[in-house]
Design an enzyme around this catalytic site. Sequence first.
Site, PDB file in Angstrom:
ATOM      1  N   LYS A  97       0.762  -1.126   0.051  1.00  0.00           N
ATOM      2  CA  LYS A  97       0.220   0.061  -0.191  1.00  0.00           C
ATOM      3  C   LYS A  97       0.954   1.237   0.038  1.00  0.00           C
ATOM      4  CE  LYS A  97      -0.898   2.189   3.817  1.00  0.00           C
ATOM      5  NZ  LYS A  97       0.394   2.481   4.508  1.00  0.00           N
TER       6      LYS A  97
ATOM      7  N   HIS B  65      -0.872  -5.120   5.594  1.00  0.00           N
ATOM      8  CA  HIS B  65      -0.346  -6.047   6.709  1.00  0.00           C
ATOM      9  C   HIS B  65      -1.229  -6.016   7.967  1.00  0.00           C
ATOM     10  CE1 HIS B  65       1.136  -2.127   8.579  1.00  0.00           C
ATOM     11  NE2 HIS B  65       1.244  -2.970   9.456  1.00  0.00           N
TER      12      HIS B  65
ATOM     13  N   LYS C 110      -2.391  -9.421  11.058  1.00  0.00           N
ATOM     14  CA  LYS C 110      -2.395  -9.554  12.438  1.00  0.00           C
ATOM     15  C   LYS C 110      -3.378 -10.261  13.207  1.00  0.00           C
ATOM     16  CE  LYS C 110      -0.848  -4.596  12.616  1.00  0.00           C
ATOM     17  NZ  LYS C 110       0.459  -4.430  13.232  1.00  0.00           N
TER      18      LYS C 110
ATOM     19  N   GLU D 103      -0.507   6.063  17.494  1.00  0.00           N
ATOM     20  CA  GLU D 103       1.095   5.860  17.453  1.00  0.00           C
ATOM     21  C   GLU D 103       1.765   6.987  18.144  1.00  0.00           C
ATOM     22  OE1 GLU D 103       2.725   5.737  13.715  1.00  0.00           O
ATOM     23  OE2 GLU D 103       1.430   4.032  12.828  1.00  0.00           O
TER      24      GLU D 103
ATOM     25  N   ASP E 149      -2.875   6.907   4.446  1.00  0.00           N
ATOM     26  CA  ASP E 149      -1.756   6.097   5.186  1.00  0.00           C
ATOM     27  C   ASP E 149      -2.459   5.081   5.966  1.00  0.00           C
ATOM     28  OD1 ASP E 149       0.983   5.333   5.607  1.00  0.00           O
ATOM     29  OD2 ASP E 149       0.829   6.290   7.575  1.00  0.00           O
TER      30      ASP E 149
ATOM     31  N   HIS F 159      -5.862   0.503   6.263  1.00  0.00           N
ATOM     32  CA  HIS F 159      -6.041  -0.433   7.432  1.00  0.00           C
ATOM     33  C   HIS F 159      -7.532  -0.446   8.077  1.00  0.00           C
ATOM     34  CE1 HIS F 159      -1.754  -1.239   6.543  1.00  0.00           C
ATOM     35  NE2 HIS F 159      -1.292  -0.185   7.157  1.00  0.00           N
TER      36      HIS F 159
ATOM     37  N   LYS G 178      -0.442  10.153  14.576  1.00  0.00           N
ATOM     38  CA  LYS G 178       0.954  10.037  14.924  1.00  0.00           C
ATOM     39  C   LYS G 178       1.295  10.757  16.024  1.00  0.00           C
ATOM     40  CE  LYS G 178       2.688   8.028  10.763  1.00  0.00           C
ATOM     41  NZ  LYS G 178       3.147   6.640  11.151  1.00  0.00           N
TER      42      LYS G 178
HETATM   43  C1  BG6 Z   1       1.817   1.416   7.979  1.00  0.00           C
HETATM   44  C2  BG6 Z   1       2.098   2.963   7.782  1.00  0.00           C
HETATM   45  O1  BG6 Z   1       1.131   0.986   6.923  1.00  0.00           O
HETATM   46  O2  BG6 Z   1       1.431   0.997   9.286  1.00  0.00           O
HETATM   47  C3  BG6 Z   1       2.841   3.560   8.830  1.00  0.00           C
HETATM   48  O3  BG6 Z   1       2.397   3.449   6.442  1.00  0.00           O
HETATM   49  C4  BG6 Z   1       2.353   3.209  10.025  1.00  0.00           C
HETATM   50  O4  BG6 Z   1       2.795   4.845   8.888  1.00  0.00           O
HETATM   51  C5  BG6 Z   1       2.217   1.667  10.023  1.00  0.00           C
HETATM   52  O5  BG6 Z   1       3.136   3.386  11.124  1.00  0.00           O
HETATM   53  C6  BG6 Z   1       1.494   0.884  11.140  1.00  0.00           C
HETATM   54  O6  BG6 Z   1       1.742  -0.340  11.241  1.00  0.00           O
HETATM   55  P1  BG6 Z   1       2.072  -1.121  12.877  1.00  0.00           P
HETATM   56  O7  BG6 Z   1       2.144  -2.749  12.399  1.00  0.00           O
HETATM   57  O8  BG6 Z   1       3.448  -0.667  13.167  1.00  0.00           O
HETATM   58  O9  BG6 Z   1       0.953  -0.855  13.622  1.00  0.00           O
END
Ligand code: BG6
Length: 501
Positions: A150, A180, A184, A218, A237, A242, A342
């Site tokens: 992505k 991804h 999870k 985050e 993003d 997600h 973030k």
């Molecule tokens: C990514 C984003 O796809 O996912 C990032 O580009 C983000 O900005 C990340 O930090 C978060 O994934 P995870 O698995 O670290 O929660």
Amino acid sequence: MTSAEPCTLVIFGAGGNLARRKLLPALFQLEAAGRLPERMAILAVDLEPHSDSEWHSVVSDLLRQSHPEAFDPDVFSRFRPRLHYHPIGPGDASSYGQLRSALEDGARFPPNMVFYMAVRPRDYLHVVEGLGNAGLLREDGGWRRVVIEKPFGYDLLSAQTLQSGLAKHLREQQLFRIDHYLGKGTVQNVMVFRFANLLMEPLWNHHYIDHVQITHSETRGIEGRAEYYEGAGALRDMIQSHLLQLLAIVAMEAPVSMAAEHLRDEKVKVLKSIRPIPQNAVHAHAFRGQYESGLENDQAVCGYLEEPGVAPDSVTETYAALKLFIDNWRWAGVPFYLRTGKRMANNSSAISIRFKNPPQDLLRASRQGPAHANWIMLGIQPDECLKVEMQVKAPGLELKTRTLSLDATYRKDDEADYDAYEELLLDVMNGDHSLFLRIDEVEAAWRVVDPIIKVWSMERDFINGYPAGSWGPRGTYRLFDRDDQFWRHSLDIEGADLRAF
Ligand code: BG6
């Protein structure tokens, strides 16, 4: 232990962030777990002119640094012979011919091949065209699969353009569009929770559920990714990909079977049922913000505008929150609140489902304050957990109620944790599309966010700030439908009701 066939995994952009932080460590973990096919080669492709042995040292150093506790020299001595390196320039057509010649060495490289695009999104199509023109995507001697990271496009139109470029060289079955989050454990557990238990199904609808919150917060900033993030922002993003996938899994109907197409059929139906947000309603449905300097874990951190590579007048959002409605029988009138940010107060991804209050408040006299509805909380990270909050009688002579959290955490402390990429890489090698996105899902997700992207890209004068280390900008409460709705910041009862703003 593995059923995957012998194959060659070719990683484009092997020296980049994704390969170093996620792909190589995940492959190493799979090696440690004995899950890689016996005959499997990993060919790293990038601009640097490494030899194989230099590349072995690079990988060994990065694995030692990134996962010191998991680095086992014996595992690395099994892993090392798989690792090869091939330097290439992405714009250089002749180098794909050289790559093909290298890959024709069948003793080193099994003919089933996965090409992993860990490159900048704008290079996906160049690389696929290079591979296609060199004949590397033809499945005459073995299968050929391509993994696309992505973001798939930056809006609906660009996603469709990318898709038509890819379709000239690849069939849909050869494409693995990765998200991804779907790898999870808790995300898959949502499906198990819903479809392996009868208990929840009668309640899983607008008759009983007040609203659903999906949060990813985050503490990290953009970590040197300004070049990508400036053009993306939090909505593209995290939410377009997600969080909308999480919404789809929470809200979808039971699939005909767990087969990939059946699952994806149901997810796409949900995404298509999301009520379109007209441009004049964007402010009622979406909120954006940008982090300012502040404290993160007691350390002073800079604001987004001070990050290297960020334009001084950037209005790229590092926080986004949305209210969505799914116009179908199951979810009519139930708001789904999605938010991500973030430099927030905590690292936390969770789905919180709030139920309605009982129709009659018989126990009003037995508690102080407002009624506590039931909540189901599905923690995705850092804690993988499943909690259900209920009212019980407090011990004592009087009839007083209190909230109890039933904790059905499904992973025991001594059970191994794995990274989403481990699962997804195995799925690609096994040809299983269940946890990958079909093009109609990607398009439907862009249709949801496109009107917001348009409005935000036109409004370039102002963006709400929030201090790093906080829960986001003030004023996001205006998204809520009613004043008894509030962001759930914690999965614990204490601190759950943080009506900070
Ligand atoms: C990514 C984003 O796809 O996912 C990032 O580009 C983000 O900005 C990340 O930090 C978060 O994934 P995870 O698995 O670290 O929660």
